[in-house]
Design a protein around this motif. Structure first.
Motif, PDB file in Angstrom:
ATOM      1  N   GLU A   1      -3.902  12.624  -8.430  1.00  0.00           N
ATOM      2  CA  GLU A   1      -3.070  13.822  -8.494  1.00  0.00           C
ATOM      3  C   GLU A   1      -3.686  14.965  -7.684  1.00  0.00           C
ATOM      4  OE1 GLU A   1      -2.510  15.448 -12.367  1.00  0.00           O
ATOM      5  OE2 GLU A   1      -4.647  15.485 -12.875  1.00  0.00           O
ATOM      6  N   ILE A   2      -5.012  15.018  -7.636  1.00  0.00           N
ATOM      7  CA  ILE A   2      -5.677  16.048  -6.832  1.00  0.00           C
ATOM      8  C   ILE A   2      -5.515  15.741  -5.346  1.00  0.00           C
ATOM      9  CG2 ILE A   2      -7.896  17.101  -6.255  1.00  0.00           C
ATOM     10  CD1 ILE A   2      -8.790  16.702  -9.092  1.00  0.00           C
ATOM     11  N   HIS A   3      -5.747  14.481  -4.964  1.00  0.00           N
ATOM     12  CA  HIS A   3      -5.650  14.117  -3.554  1.00  0.00           C
ATOM     13  C   HIS A   3      -4.216  14.217  -3.041  1.00  0.00           C
ATOM     14  CE1 HIS A   3      -9.778  13.158  -2.941  1.00  0.00           C
ATOM     15  NE2 HIS A   3      -9.798  12.248  -3.892  1.00  0.00           N
ATOM     16  N   ASP A   4      -3.257  13.888  -3.878  1.00  0.00           N
ATOM     17  CA  ASP A   4      -1.860  14.046  -3.463  1.00  0.00           C
ATOM     18  C   ASP A   4      -1.531  15.527  -3.239  1.00  0.00           C
ATOM     19  OD1 ASP A   4      -1.487  11.362  -3.543  1.00  0.00           O
ATOM     20  OD2 ASP A   4      -0.217  11.325  -5.323  1.00  0.00           O
TER      21      ASP A   4
ATOM     22  N   GLY B   1       0.806  -1.220   0.000  1.00  0.00           N
ATOM     23  CA  GLY B   1       0.000   0.000   0.000  1.00  0.00           C
ATOM     24  C   GLY B   1       0.837   1.266   0.000  1.00  0.00           C
ATOM     25  N   ASP B   2       0.311   2.332  -0.638  1.00  0.00           N
ATOM     26  CA  ASP B   2       1.063   3.580  -0.755  1.00  0.00           C
ATOM     27  C   ASP B   2       0.475   4.687   0.121  1.00  0.00           C
ATOM     28  OD1 ASP B   2      -0.984   5.087  -2.178  1.00  0.00           O
ATOM     29  OD2 ASP B   2      -0.494   3.908  -3.945  1.00  0.00           O
ATOM     30  N   LEU B   3       1.140   5.827   0.134  1.00  0.00           N
ATOM     31  CA  LEU B   3       0.769   6.958   0.979  1.00  0.00           C
ATOM     32  C   LEU B   3      -0.605   7.511   0.621  1.00  0.00           C
ATOM     33  CD1 LEU B   3       1.821   8.990   3.180  1.00  0.00           C
ATOM     34  CD2 LEU B   3       2.627  10.395   1.276  1.00  0.00           C
ATOM     35  N   SER B   4      -0.916   7.582  -0.663  1.00  0.00           N
ATOM     36  CA  SER B   4      -2.199   8.139  -1.099  1.00  0.00           C
ATOM     37  C   SER B   4      -3.355   7.289  -0.608  1.00  0.00           C
ATOM     38  CB  SER B   4      -2.245   8.233  -2.632  1.00  0.00           C
ATOM     39  OG  SER B   4      -1.135   8.939  -3.120  1.00  0.00           O
ATOM     40  N   GLU B   5      -3.213   5.977  -0.698  1.00  0.00           N
ATOM     41  CA  GLU B   5      -4.254   5.080  -0.205  1.00  0.00           C
ATOM     42  C   GLU B   5      -4.425   5.220   1.302  1.00  0.00           C
ATOM     43  OE1 GLU B   5      -3.869   1.528  -3.576  1.00  0.00           O
ATOM     44  OE2 GLU B   5      -2.965   1.259  -1.595  1.00  0.00           O
TER      45      GLU B   5
ATOM     46  N   GLY C   1      10.153  10.607   1.985  1.00  0.00           N
ATOM     47  CA  GLY C   1      10.023  12.013   1.623  1.00  0.00           C
ATOM     48  C   GLY C   1       9.710  12.860   2.842  1.00  0.00           C
ATOM     49  N   SER C   2       9.290  14.099   2.599  1.00  0.00           N
ATOM     50  CA  SER C   2       9.047  15.019   3.709  1.00  0.00           C
ATOM     51  C   SER C   2       7.735  14.741   4.425  1.00  0.00           C
ATOM     52  CB  SER C   2       9.054  16.459   3.190  1.00  0.00           C
ATOM     53  OG  SER C   2       8.031  16.646   2.222  1.00  0.00           O
ATOM     54  N   ILE C   3       6.891  13.891   3.837  1.00  0.00           N
ATOM     55  CA  ILE C   3       5.580  13.620   4.434  1.00  0.00           C
ATOM     56  C   ILE C   3       5.412  12.125   4.673  1.00  0.00           C
ATOM     57  CG2 ILE C   3       3.088  13.626   3.991  1.00  0.00           C
ATOM     58  CD1 ILE C   3       3.439  16.300   2.639  1.00  0.00           C
ATOM     59  N   SER C   4       4.996  11.798   5.872  1.00  0.00           N
ATOM     60  CA  SER C   4       4.678  10.425   6.241  1.00  0.00           C
ATOM     61  C   SER C   4       3.467  10.468   7.166  1.00  0.00           C
ATOM     62  CB  SER C   4       5.865   9.774   6.949  1.00  0.00           C
ATOM     63  OG  SER C   4       5.483   8.557   7.562  1.00  0.00           O
ATOM     64  N   LEU C   5       2.686   9.397   7.162  1.00  0.00           N
ATOM     65  CA  LEU C   5       1.505   9.325   8.028  1.00  0.00           C
ATOM     66  C   LEU C   5       1.680   8.274   9.111  1.00  0.00           C
ATOM     67  CD1 LEU C   5      -1.296   9.644   5.306  1.00  0.00           C
ATOM     68  CD2 LEU C   5      -0.238  11.445   6.680  1.00  0.00           C
ATOM     69  N   SER C   6       2.924   7.905   9.371  1.00  0.00           N
ATOM     70  CA  SER C   6       3.198   6.900  10.390  1.00  0.00           C
ATOM     71  C   SER C   6       2.760   7.382  11.770  1.00  0.00           C
ATOM     72  CB  SER C   6       4.697   6.579  10.430  1.00  0.00           C
ATOM     73  OG  SER C   6       5.015   5.831  11.589  1.00  0.00           O
ATOM     74  N   PRO C   7       2.047   6.540  12.527  1.00  0.00           N
ATOM     75  CA  PRO C   7       1.632   6.935  13.887  1.00  0.00           C
ATOM     76  C   PRO C   7       2.806   6.999  14.854  1.00  0.00           C
ATOM     77  CG  PRO C   7       1.117   4.625  13.508  1.00  0.00           C
ATOM     78  CD  PRO C   7       1.596   5.172  12.191  1.00  0.00           C
ATOM     79  N   ARG C   8       3.957   6.457  14.448  1.00  0.00           N
ATOM     80  CA  ARG C   8       5.141   6.489  15.307  1.00  0.00           C
ATOM     81  C   ARG C   8       6.034   7.679  14.982  1.00  0.00           C
ATOM     82  NH1 ARG C   8       3.764   1.730  13.537  1.00  0.00           N
ATOM     83  NH2 ARG C   8       4.957   2.048  11.639  1.00  0.00           N
ATOM     84  N   GLY C   9       5.703   8.380  13.894  1.00  0.00           N
ATOM     85  CA  GLY C   9       6.561   9.473  13.465  1.00  0.00           C
ATOM     86  C   GLY C   9       5.826  10.769  13.246  1.00  0.00           C
TER      87      GLY C   9
ATOM     88  N   ILE D   1       5.133   6.693   0.011  1.00  0.00           N
ATOM     89  CA  ILE D   1       5.271   7.104  -1.386  1.00  0.00           C
ATOM     90  C   ILE D   1       3.882   7.329  -1.979  1.00  0.00           C
ATOM     91  CG2 ILE D   1       6.135   6.472  -3.667  1.00  0.00           C
ATOM     92  CD1 ILE D   1       8.200   4.728  -2.293  1.00  0.00           C
ATOM     93  N   PRO D   2       3.567   8.566  -2.403  1.00  0.00           N
ATOM     94  CA  PRO D   2       2.237   8.847  -2.969  1.00  0.00           C
ATOM     95  C   PRO D   2       2.079   8.233  -4.348  1.00  0.00           C
ATOM     96  CG  PRO D   2       3.648  10.760  -3.164  1.00  0.00           C
ATOM     97  CD  PRO D   2       4.426   9.749  -2.377  1.00  0.00           C
ATOM     98  N   LYS D   3       0.839   8.056  -4.739  1.00  0.00           N
ATOM     99  CA  LYS D   3       0.538   7.387  -6.008  1.00  0.00           C
ATOM    100  C   LYS D   3       1.180   8.094  -7.202  1.00  0.00           C
ATOM    101  CE  LYS D   3      -2.427   4.501  -6.158  1.00  0.00           C
ATOM    102  NZ  LYS D   3      -2.371   3.042  -5.885  1.00  0.00           N
TER     103      LYS D   3
END
Length: 637
Positions: free
Chosen positions: A550-553, A466-470, A614-622, A492-494
């Motif tokens: 591309e819009i959601h990213d 799974g990727d960042l966008s999902e 990259g500069s953006i991550s959605l990790s709950p630990r980070g 990594i975004p889509k």
């Protein structure tokens, strides 16, 4: 400013050495140009009234007195202008001559900033005339036309969210530039009045210096240097003009021009302030700063920045420059493969298990695994690749997954999940013809169960795809494709996944593999959980349901990176996608993005490990510590 945008500028007037009358005439032309362009902060070069290369003429009272008269003339000329003018001129005070920035607004001098560091090496010998102003704080200067003008290096000029600080030329080149302290005192826009001569390769170094300082201070940096009409007795100046923001050059001129020049760019104050708010180290630096600012308040009357000509990248995760993009892709693969290698070595596992769908994400994850195994000298037959056709699997994705796994010499297997899903429908009493979320998630969880159990059986590591966008949209099945033992694509975004797969297809793959990868790139994005259409093609296209990635990213980047409001997200997207999507479509997908981002946080709260690339991550630990039950109501328009 409207949504905290402000237009700033840098000017290089035509100069006649020591001819103050002619210099002021050209300075006024530049001021007029700045006014026409709706510039709110206009920075001129160092010693612009006299010219920088006057030499021992700086010891002549005639030159100094005429410079004062010219400053009075500029104040009078600018009375009706809603513009900060940063003018370079000398100041004689207590028998010391200072190289200064005069900050002029609405007909008066708000403050005078002396040059902190005086260069006296190589081609520079300024100490012959000027005194350093490093330790001058909160003094007052009286000129013939104005009394009690603040004088010092700690002046912050403040109008609402706009906080201005100024330094002069050499100040930027020292170990700790004054602008570093100015930023800690609140300045989010730094002006540099400069006279930097040209030498071979000096320009590229100067550019990197300005970009790095704007990044380090999380500020906008306006740089204006003297031009070609300075004396060329020993040196040549180019009139280098630059405007940077947080490490990026927004506008630069063509050097060596012989006419008056003014450049401008729109600065995003919100973006700068958001970066500072997030950066704990910046806040910690505030505690260590013993400097106290002297705040000089003023107020802009208008907030019009004219035509919005700031470039807004519609694909902020993907570099526009093909060469830079290639370097970025290579670096990302190195991060992914090195991270996976560490996990394999730590666990002493020599096998990997991955489900291959014929889609982009699983393809990228497989390419990472292959590269990692090659790097660790583990045979590719230890990569267990499994395709699991179901109710919606098309011939195109099936054939691509089979062909790719075989061409890569992996341990390929096929497990059809239809019978198992039908049995499960029967077990939970779910009608087969009811194609709802249960129908879809049964398939996703069946696949994950197979993969988990096979990983146990083989003694392998199940690699998530799974990727960042999902993850941002929650477009994954909880405890289905949402779960793995290590997830290499999680940040990594889509939009970037496509370029990474394309990079391998173009740069690293053999002809047959390259053709397969190219066809995967051209396949519509789909989880293929609903039955095929009557032509056997994909009926469930993700971007038709949740909107273009591309819009959601784009929304994700600006929402996370700068905490942009709904209003600003919509405004920026309209500028970025002008001509691509109508406003009502952008608004529709923005509403969906906000709702899904909030309601799907519970999935991100239980993410498996995976490297940030990259500069953006959605990790709950980070990067994202967000409650799963936060309400989105206040974040909608």
């Amino acid at each position: 400013m409207t949504m905290n945008f402000i237009r700033v500028g840098a000017a290089c007037p035509v100069t006649k050495v020591a001819n103050i009358e002619e210099n002021i005439r050209n300075i006024k032309i530049c001021i007029d140009k700045g006014h026409e362009d709706n510039i709110k902060v206009l920075v001129f070069p160092e010693l612009a009234t006299t010219s920088y290369t006057c030499g021992d003429l700086f010891m002549q009272s005639t030159l100094i007195n005429k410079s004062y008269k010219s400053l009075e003339e500029i104040c009078e000329y600018s009375k009706s202008l809603d513009m900060i003018i940063a003018m370079g001129a000398p100041l004689l005070h207590n028998y010391c001559l200072y190289n200064c920035a005069y900050i002029i607004f609405n007909g008066e001098i708000l403050g005078i900033v002396p040059k902190s560091y005086i260069p006296n090496y190589s081609e520079f010998y300024e100490k012959r005339w000027f005194t350093e102003g490093l330790n001058i704080k909160e003094e007052l200067i009286t000129l013939d036309f104005q009394e009690d003008i603040p004088f010092g290096t700690n002046l912050i000029f403040s109008s609402g969210n706009v906080k201005l600080g100024f330094e002069i030329c050499e100040d930027l080149w020292v170990t700790i530039p004054p602008s570093s302290y100015l930023s800690l005192m609140g300045a989010n826009i730094i002006g540099n009045l400069s006279a930097s001569n040209e030498l071979v390769s000096k320009n590229s170094y100067r550019k990197s210096l300005i970009e790095n300082q704007s990044a380090r201070t999380m500020s906008s940096y306006i740089y204006a240097s003297s031009g070609v009409h300075e004396s060329s007795t020993d040196l040549l100046f180019s009139g280098d003009l630059r405007i940077s923001e947080n490490g990026t050059t927004l506008k630069e001129n063509e050097r060596f021009q012989r006419e008056n020049q003014v450049i401008s760019s729109i600065i995003d104050i919100d973006r700068l302030n958001a970066e500072r708010n997030k950066n704990i180290s910046f806040r910690d630096s505030l505690k260590n700063s013993c400097l106290k600012p002297m705040e000089v308040k003023f107020k802009f009357k208008f907030n019009d920045y004219g035509i919005f000509d700031r470039y807004i990248d519609k694909h902020p995760f993907v570099p526009n420059n093909p060469k830079e993009r290639e370097v970025r892709c290579k670096e990302i693969f190195n991060i992914q493969t090195s991270a996976l290698a560490k996990r394999l070595e730590h666990t002493n596992i020599k096998k990997a298990v991955i489900g291959i769908s014929g889609g982009l994400d699983s393809t990228l994850a497989l390419l990472v695994i292959v590269k990692t195994f090659d790097m660790l000298n583990i045979p590719r037959e230890n990569i267990v690749t499994i395709t699991m056709p179901g109710f919606g699997t098309t011939d195109r994705t099936y054939n691509n997954s089979v062909s790719l796994c075989k061409e890569l010499n992996t341990n390929f297997r096929e497990i059809n999940i239809v019978a198992a899903c039908l049995q499960h429908f029967k077990d939970i009493n779910h009608p087969v013809e009811k194609h709802d979320v249960t129908y879809e998630n049964v398939q996703a969880r069946e696949r994950t169960q197979i993969l988990m159990d096979l990983a146990n059986k083989e003694g392998g590591l199940l690699i998530g795809t799974g990727d960042l966008s999902e993850l941002a949209l929650g477009w994954c099945t909880f405890n289905g494709d949402h779960m793995s033992m290590y997830s290499v694509n999680s940040s990594i975004p889509k939009t970037l996944v496509k370029y990474l797969v394309g990079y391998v297809a173009e740069q690293e793959a053999q002809d047959r593999i390259s053709k397969i990868l190219t066809d995967i790139l051209e396949t519509p994005v789909s989880p293929e959980l609903l039955p095929k259409d009557k032509n056997g093609e994909i009926s469930q296209k993700t971007e038709d349901i949740v909107g273009p990635y591309e819009i959601h990213d784009f929304f994700l980047y600006h929402f996370i990176k700068q905490g942009a409001s709904y209003e600003k997200l919509l405004f920026l997207s309209k500028e970025a996608f002008k001509g691509d999507y109508p406003e009502e479509i952008l608004e529709k997908w923005l509403n969906l993005f906000i709702k899904r981002f909030f309601t799907q946080q519970f999935k991100r709260s239980t993410l498996p490990d995976g490297p940030k690339v990259g500069s953006i991550s959605l990790s709950p630990r980070g990067d994202l510590r967000m409650p799963s039950d936060a309400s989105y109501g206040s974040f909608l328009d």
